[in-house]
Design an enzyme around this catalytic site. Structure first.
Site, PDB file in Angstrom:
ATOM      1  N   ALA A   1       7.331   9.826   0.388  1.00  0.00           N
ATOM      2  CA  ALA A   1       5.887   9.699  -0.031  1.00  0.00           C
ATOM      3  C   ALA A   1       5.748   9.261  -1.425  1.00  0.00           C
ATOM      4  O   ALA A   1       4.628   9.244  -1.886  1.00  0.00           O
ATOM      5  CB  ALA A   1       5.251  11.060   0.169  1.00  0.00           C
ATOM      6  N   GLY A   2       6.956   9.036  -2.304  1.00  0.00           N
ATOM      7  CA  GLY A   2       6.563   8.629  -3.692  1.00  0.00           C
ATOM      8  C   GLY A   2       6.452   6.970  -3.841  1.00  0.00           C
ATOM      9  O   GLY A   2       6.420   6.437  -2.789  1.00  0.00           O
TER      10      GLY A   2
ATOM     11  N   ARG B   1       1.028  -1.163   0.057  1.00  0.00           N
ATOM     12  CA  ARG B   1       0.083  -0.094  -0.009  1.00  0.00           C
ATOM     13  C   ARG B   1       0.969   1.070  -0.103  1.00  0.00           C
ATOM     14  O   ARG B   1       1.948   1.323   0.674  1.00  0.00           O
ATOM     15  CB  ARG B   1      -0.949   0.084   1.191  1.00  0.00           C
ATOM     16  CG  ARG B   1      -1.921  -1.261   1.464  1.00  0.00           C
ATOM     17  CD  ARG B   1      -3.235  -0.955   0.563  1.00  0.00           C
ATOM     18  NE  ARG B   1      -3.805  -2.070   0.605  1.00  0.00           N
ATOM     19  CZ  ARG B   1      -4.832  -2.493  -0.227  1.00  0.00           C
ATOM     20  NH1 ARG B   1      -5.110  -1.624  -1.171  1.00  0.00           N
ATOM     21  NH2 ARG B   1      -5.406  -3.579  -0.021  1.00  0.00           N
TER      22      ARG B   1
ATOM     23  N   HIS C   1      12.656  -3.523  -1.764  1.00  0.00           N
ATOM     24  CA  HIS C   1      12.041  -3.613  -3.070  1.00  0.00           C
ATOM     25  C   HIS C   1      12.672  -4.657  -4.011  1.00  0.00           C
ATOM     26  O   HIS C   1      14.057  -4.456  -4.042  1.00  0.00           O
ATOM     27  CB  HIS C   1      12.104  -2.005  -3.724  1.00  0.00           C
ATOM     28  CG  HIS C   1      11.232  -2.123  -4.967  1.00  0.00           C
ATOM     29  ND1 HIS C   1      10.171  -2.232  -5.219  1.00  0.00           N
ATOM     30  CD2 HIS C   1      12.004  -2.010  -6.169  1.00  0.00           C
ATOM     31  CE1 HIS C   1       9.696  -2.122  -6.658  1.00  0.00           C
ATOM     32  NE2 HIS C   1      10.837  -1.977  -7.365  1.00  0.00           N
TER      33      HIS C   1
ATOM     34  N   ASP D   1       8.380   3.809  -4.027  1.00  0.00           N
ATOM     35  CA  ASP D   1       9.612   3.345  -4.151  1.00  0.00           C
ATOM     36  C   ASP D   1      10.816   4.224  -4.021  1.00  0.00           C
ATOM     37  O   ASP D   1      11.660   4.193  -5.050  1.00  0.00           O
ATOM     38  CB  ASP D   1       9.719   1.954  -5.105  1.00  0.00           C
ATOM     39  CG  ASP D   1       8.692   0.953  -4.812  1.00  0.00           C
ATOM     40  OD1 ASP D   1       8.820   0.769  -3.588  1.00  0.00           O
ATOM     41  OD2 ASP D   1       8.380   0.501  -5.490  1.00  0.00           O
TER      42      ASP D   1
ATOM     43  N   ASN E   1      11.955   0.668   3.442  1.00  0.00           N
ATOM     44  CA  ASN E   1      11.239  -0.122   2.661  1.00  0.00           C
ATOM     45  C   ASN E   1      11.941  -1.228   1.774  1.00  0.00           C
ATOM     46  O   ASN E   1      13.393  -0.752   1.788  1.00  0.00           O
ATOM     47  CB  ASN E   1      10.596   0.848   1.532  1.00  0.00           C
ATOM     48  CG  ASN E   1       9.793  -0.112   0.482  1.00  0.00           C
ATOM     49  OD1 ASN E   1       9.130  -1.158   0.891  1.00  0.00           O
ATOM     50  ND2 ASN E   1       9.612   0.216  -0.866  1.00  0.00           N
TER      51      ASN E   1
HETATM   52  C1  GRF Z   1       9.370  -8.891  -1.461  1.00  0.00           C
HETATM   53  O1  GRF Z   1      10.047  -9.127  -2.712  1.00  0.00           O
HETATM   54  C2  GRF Z   1       9.159  -7.344  -1.389  1.00  0.00           C
HETATM   55  O2  GRF Z   1      10.314  -6.483  -1.728  1.00  0.00           O
HETATM   56  C3  GRF Z   1       7.954  -7.184  -2.366  1.00  0.00           C
HETATM   57  O3  GRF Z   1       7.055  -8.455  -2.188  1.00  0.00           O
HETATM   58  C4  GRF Z   1       7.910  -9.572  -1.570  1.00  0.00           C
HETATM   59  C5  GRF Z   1       7.423  -9.683  -0.213  1.00  0.00           C
HETATM   60  O4  GRF Z   1       7.656 -11.098   0.073  1.00  0.00           O
HETATM   61  N1  GRF Z   1       7.390  -5.983  -2.478  1.00  0.00           N
HETATM   62  P1  GRF Z   1       7.281 -11.534   1.571  1.00  0.00           P
HETATM   63  O5  GRF Z   1       6.073 -11.238   1.951  1.00  0.00           O
HETATM   64  O6  GRF Z   1       8.501 -11.072   2.672  1.00  0.00           O
HETATM   65  O7  GRF Z   1       7.681 -13.086   1.419  1.00  0.00           O
END
Ligand code: GRF
Length: 194
Positions: free
Chosen positions: A141-142, A90, A108, A144, A106
């Site tokens: 706030a962007g 989200r 990614h 990623d 975060n």
């Molecule tokens: C990860 O690769 C995260 O960066 C991405 O979704 C995946 C989540 O994996 N947004 P998990 O729920 O920790 O197994």
């Protein structure tokens, strides 16, 4: 260092953090795990580990800003030093970012600033890059965006599917998340002893 972890799905990154804490390799307190919907495996894992959990169900709110306010309040109640978005799918409001200014971490599954958004793995494959990877960064706030803390590359092989590539990225992502939290915890402890 107290952290709150936010999840939307399976929570394997979260599990890596729980395992490191339980093994005594990571000196942090997981104050709580929160989710944006009921029934996530991430919350189930947390309950099994004896960690407090909460759900601020996105679908229970008609107004996005009310959901954001409720999420901010729920997280703030645990007074975290760091809030980790670990597969939390989200976009949070600028008010949430303000409330946890410089504390919202975060992960990614791509080498940002390339391939931001919900399909970082798929988009990297579709573009045809030969190297992708994962990024741990402070979130603003962007989508990623925000200062990058750590990145590691993962090669894309000819035989890869989105799933096989994502699994290989997640192995690296878990390690990077745990090591990033370890260095933040060390800095946090050092700051407290001054
Ligand atoms: C990860 O690769 C995260 O960066 C991405 O979704 C995946 C989540 O994996 N947004 P998990 O729920 O920790 O197994």
């Amino acid at each position: 260092m107290r952290i709150v972890v936010l999840v939307s799905g399976t929570g394997s990154n979260l599990q890596a953090v729980i395992d490191a804490v339980q093994a005594g390799d990571l000196d942090i307190e997981i104050a709580a795990v929160g989710a944006d919907r009921a029934g996530t495996y991430g919350v189930e894992r947390s309950v099994a580990a004896g960690i407090e959990t909460f759900v601020v169900d996105f679908k229970a709110y008609t107004d996005r800003s009310e959901w954001n306010a409720a999420l901010t309040e729920a997280v703030a109640a645990y007074q975290p030093d760091v809030v980790v978005s670990s597969g939390f799918m989200r976009i949070v409001s600028p008010e949430f970012i303000d409330a946890f200014d410089g504390k919202y971490l975060n992960t990614h599954p791509a080498l940002l600033p390339s391939f931001p958004g919900a399909h970082g793995v798929r988009d990297a494959m579709a573009y045809g890059v030969k190297v992708t990877g994962c990024t741990v960064h402070w979130a603003d706030a962007g989508v990623d965006t925000g200062p990058i803390i750590a990145q590691e590359a993962v090669a894309i092989e000819d035989y890869d599917t989105e799933d096989t590539l994502h699994e290989r990225i997640k192995v690296v992502e878990r390690r990077l998340l745990v090591s990033t939290l370890a260095s933040l915890a060390a800095k946090h402890a050092a700051a407290r002893t001054i």
